[in-house]
Write a protein that holds these residues in place. Structure first.
Motif, PDB file in Angstrom:
ATOM      1  N   ILE A 165      81.828  15.531  15.703  1.00  0.00           N
ATOM      2  CA  ILE A 165      81.293  16.650  14.913  1.00  0.00           C
ATOM      3  C   ILE A 165      82.042  17.939  15.264  1.00  0.00           C
ATOM      4  O   ILE A 165      82.487  18.673  14.379  1.00  0.00           O
ATOM      5  CB  ILE A 165      79.766  16.798  15.152  1.00  0.00           C
ATOM      6  N   ILE A 166      82.185  18.208  16.549  1.00  0.00           N
ATOM      7  CA  ILE A 166      82.842  19.451  16.969  1.00  0.00           C
ATOM      8  C   ILE A 166      84.328  19.434  16.614  1.00  0.00           C
ATOM      9  O   ILE A 166      84.878  20.417  16.108  1.00  0.00           O
ATOM     10  CB  ILE A 166      82.635  19.697  18.487  1.00  0.00           C
ATOM     11  N   ASP A 167      84.998  18.310  16.887  1.00  0.00           N
ATOM     12  CA  ASP A 167      86.439  18.226  16.592  1.00  0.00           C
ATOM     13  C   ASP A 167      86.723  18.388  15.102  1.00  0.00           C
ATOM     14  O   ASP A 167      87.635  19.112  14.704  1.00  0.00           O
ATOM     15  CB  ASP A 167      86.998  16.871  17.053  1.00  0.00           C
ATOM     16  N   ILE A 168      85.956  17.687  14.278  1.00  0.00           N
ATOM     17  CA  ILE A 168      86.226  17.683  12.832  1.00  0.00           C
ATOM     18  C   ILE A 168      85.862  19.018  12.196  1.00  0.00           C
ATOM     19  O   ILE A 168      86.661  19.627  11.477  1.00  0.00           O
ATOM     20  CB  ILE A 168      85.470  16.516  12.167  1.00  0.00           C
ATOM     21  N   ILE A 169      84.643  19.492  12.491  1.00  0.00           N
ATOM     22  CA  ILE A 169      84.214  20.747  11.865  1.00  0.00           C
ATOM     23  C   ILE A 169      84.988  21.911  12.469  1.00  0.00           C
ATOM     24  O   ILE A 169      85.398  22.840  11.769  1.00  0.00           O
ATOM     25  CB  ILE A 169      82.689  20.929  11.989  1.00  0.00           C
ATOM     26  N   GLY A 170      85.252  21.826  13.774  1.00  0.00           N
ATOM     27  CA  GLY A 170      86.060  22.871  14.437  1.00  0.00           C
ATOM     28  C   GLY A 170      87.439  22.975  13.815  1.00  0.00           C
ATOM     29  O   GLY A 170      87.934  24.074  13.526  1.00  0.00           O
ATOM     30  N   ALA A 171      88.072  21.838  13.553  1.00  0.00           N
ATOM     31  CA  ALA A 171      89.403  21.845  12.925  1.00  0.00           C
ATOM     32  C   ALA A 171      89.328  22.478  11.530  1.00  0.00           C
ATOM     33  O   ALA A 171      90.180  23.296  11.156  1.00  0.00           O
ATOM     34  CB  ALA A 171      89.954  20.421  12.837  1.00  0.00           C
ATOM     35  N   ALA A 172      88.286  22.112  10.761  1.00  0.00           N
ATOM     36  CA  ALA A 172      88.129  22.679   9.413  1.00  0.00           C
ATOM     37  C   ALA A 172      87.934  24.195   9.476  1.00  0.00           C
ATOM     38  O   ALA A 172      88.496  24.945   8.665  1.00  0.00           O
ATOM     39  CB  ALA A 172      86.946  22.017   8.706  1.00  0.00           C
ATOM     40  N   ILE A 173      87.163  24.660  10.467  1.00  0.00           N
ATOM     41  CA  ILE A 173      86.915  26.104  10.637  1.00  0.00           C
ATOM     42  C   ILE A 173      88.226  26.836  10.957  1.00  0.00           C
ATOM     43  O   ILE A 173      88.533  27.882  10.380  1.00  0.00           O
ATOM     44  CB  ILE A 173      85.871  26.346  11.760  1.00  0.00           C
ATOM     45  N   LEU A 174      89.009  26.277  11.885  1.00  0.00           N
ATOM     46  CA  LEU A 174      90.253  26.952  12.297  1.00  0.00           C
ATOM     47  C   LEU A 174      91.287  26.979  11.166  1.00  0.00           C
ATOM     48  O   LEU A 174      92.012  27.958  10.994  1.00  0.00           O
ATOM     49  CB  LEU A 174      90.842  26.284  13.538  1.00  0.00           C
TER      50      LEU A 174
END
Length: 277
Positions: A165-174
């Motif tokens: 969740i953090i890796d995927i959504i974090g990547a989308a946010i960045l």
């Protein structure tokens, strides 16, 4: 047009993507603030540190998943990503798994639908929401196909779920934060040999990773070990508009994201190149 190129000479994983984007100048604090919209910040901490991989300085990004009574450090090494999906026990009813409205912070696992509901309810920008949902769907479908389960019945193991969740959504946010308008990627080396996971010894690439990479050019490599994780493979497979050599562009930012493993003969990093086409 701001173009992002994933140069995957040593594979790709979720933490390597975030590390590379942070190294290229993305803002960790803004990402953390956005991630709070998921309301699961009591379940994890994130860290960013500078490491040296075979002579290249790179950012190592980690999600540390917290258990109730202990700080459990889960490393994202390229071999743990497969513990993420467990066939759940069909002997009890599915109602046991419907935790979407309760506030227990420590689930044994999260169902695909809970994760998608969580993303939809968070109120991210449309681009972040759509990219995150598309990447999760890619992983969920692949895992479902391998395990013979419909998408709705795919469950993500607790530590794996928080990591993903953090890796995927974090990547989308960045990616959103950096104003990226087009994404391209090199062919992806998956590694070779075998890995040991819950279900036994598996060939590399693991079945889910290979399923995710259908239609994506895979690069041959003699490196033993798993280079592309399901999360990394899904980020590339869903977001890249094309696979090949670096597009013509004026380079503005470069970032290196470190993987967990260190190899003798080459730096285990993902390089991102950002510029104007």
């Amino acid at each position: 047009m701001t173009t992002l190129y994933f140069d995957c000479f040593s594979g790709i994983s979720g933490d390597m993507v975030i590390g590379a984007l942070l190294d290229a100048g993305a803002d960790l604090a803004q990402m953390e603030e956005e991630l709070k919209k998921l309301k699961i910040e009591s379940e994890y901490t994130i860290t960013q540190k500078s490491v040296n991989k075979n002579g290249i300085t790179a950012v190592k990004f980690d999600v540390n998943v917290l258990n109730e009574n202990e700080h459990h450090h889960h490393d994202h090494s390229h071999s743990h990503d497969h513990d993420h999906v467990h066939d759940h026990d069909h002997s009890h009813s599915h109602d046991d798994h419907d935790h979407s409205h309760d506030h227990h912070h420590h689930h044994d696992h999260r169902a695909y639908k809970q994760i998608t509901d969580m993303i939809k309810a968070a109120g991210f920008t449309e681009a972040v929401t759509n990219r995150s949902l598309a990447i999760f769907k890619k992983i969920g479908e692949a895992e479902g196909k391998i395990h013979g389960l419909p998408l709705a019945d795919v469950h993500f193991h607790e530590v794996g779920a928080v990591d993903s969740i953090i890796d995927i959504i974090g990547a989308a946010i960045l990616i959103d934060q950096l104003g990226i308008t087009s994404i391209h990627c090199s062919p992806i080396p998956t590694g070779s040999g075998h890995i040991h996971i819950d279900h036994g010894t598996y060939p590399v690439p693991a079945p889910a990773t290979l399923e995710i990479l259908k239609g994506v050019p895979i690069a041959r490599t003699s490196i033993k070990g798993e280079l592309a994780t399901p999360t990394g493979a899904a980020i590339a497979a869903v977001l890249a508009q094309s696979f090949g050599t670096m597009p013509s562009m004026t380079v503005e930012k470069i970032g290196y994201g470190a993987g967990t493993k260190t190899f003798k003969d080459h730096p285990n990093v993902l390089r991102v190149v950002i510029g104007k086409e």
